[in-house]
Design an enzyme around this catalytic site. Structure first.
Site, PDB file in Angstrom:
ATOM      1  N   VAL A 287      31.938  45.467  42.365  1.00 55.56           N
ATOM      2  CA  VAL A 287      32.072  45.083  43.771  1.00 55.56           C
ATOM      3  C   VAL A 287      33.485  44.561  43.958  1.00 55.56           C
ATOM      4  CG1 VAL A 287      29.641  44.589  44.222  1.00 55.56           C
ATOM      5  CG2 VAL A 287      31.108  42.803  43.273  1.00 55.56           C
ATOM      6  N   SER A 288      33.950  44.574  45.207  1.00 53.46           N
ATOM      7  CA  SER A 288      35.346  44.235  45.461  1.00 53.46           C
ATOM      8  C   SER A 288      35.614  42.740  45.504  1.00 53.46           C
ATOM      9  CB  SER A 288      35.811  44.870  46.782  1.00 53.46           C
ATOM     10  OG  SER A 288      35.740  46.272  46.689  1.00 53.46           O
ATOM     11  N   THR A 289      34.632  41.950  45.941  1.00 56.32           N
ATOM     12  CA  THR A 289      34.849  40.503  46.080  1.00 56.32           C
ATOM     13  C   THR A 289      33.685  39.736  45.473  1.00 56.32           C
ATOM     14  OG1 THR A 289      33.702  40.295  48.211  1.00 56.32           O
ATOM     15  CG2 THR A 289      36.033  40.936  48.268  1.00 56.32           C
TER      16      THR A 289
END
Length: 204
Positions: free
Chosen positions: A9-11
């Site tokens: 996931v990005s964050t």
């Protein structure tokens, strides 16, 4: 043969649960994870997954964009896995390189990636040729333009230092020094060897 999962996931605010569940359902007993942007090259979880995979294993992701930063990077990664005897599977796109159909898809991806690179190269060459035909040359424009150099020279005549003049015209001190040195060298090259300009007869 083992199915190895990779999830990203990005964050930190995003949840990996959906990917974990899908990978577990696909038979992945070991799942490596990253919380990092897809464009970030440094992904410890991916590096660990690639290092853990052995010949005969299948690296599995929930979706293609979880693995590659771009199409070329995705193709490069999968090709590197294939060279080691490690297969690749993406659940969402139903791509599985253990099957002839899955291998065909990646061959098509590879051809498209090469086609894209060829197009970019062709457009670049065409643009440079068109610019040359209009009397322009490729490359970056000089930081210190003729107008900025003229203004800097005027400021120096007024008593400002090179640092102050560079700040006024919004260029780096080093760039301005280089431009001034270039002008001085050009003037020196255009002067007679004895450093004097041509004199009129009888002026001595």
């Amino acid at each position: 043969m083992a199915a190895i999962g990779y999830a990203r996931v990005s964050t930190n605010d995003q949840d990996l649960a959906l990917q974990r569940d899908a990978l577990a359902k696909a038979g992945c007993a070991r799942v490596f994870e990253d919380r990092a942007s897809g464009v970030k090259a440094d992904r410890p979880g991916l590096a660990a997954a690639l290092g853990f995979a052995r010949e005969g294993d299948i690296l599995t992701v929930w979706k293609l964009d979880r693995l590659g930063r771009s199409l070329p990077h995705l193709i490069e990664t999968v090709n590197a896995l294939e060279a080691r005897g490690v297969s690749f599977r993406s659940l969402t796109e139903a791509i599985d390189t253990t099957t002839p159909g899955g291998r065909l898809v990646f061959h098509i991806f590879g051809a498209l990636g090469q086609f894209e690179r060829d197009l970019i190269g062709e457009r670049t060459r065409a643009g440079l040729a068109a610019a040359a035909a209009r009397g322009r040359r490729g490359g970056r424009k000089p930081v210190v333009t003729k107008e900025k150099l003229r203004r800097a020279q005027a400021l120096l005549v007024q008593g400002l230092t090179v640092r102050e003049a560079a700040a006024r015209i919004k260029v780096g001190k080093t760039a301005l020094y280089a431009a001034l040195a270039r002008v001085a060298a050009e003037r020196a090259a255009g002067s007679p060897p004895d450093g004097r300009r041509n004199r009129r007869p009888g002026s001595d």
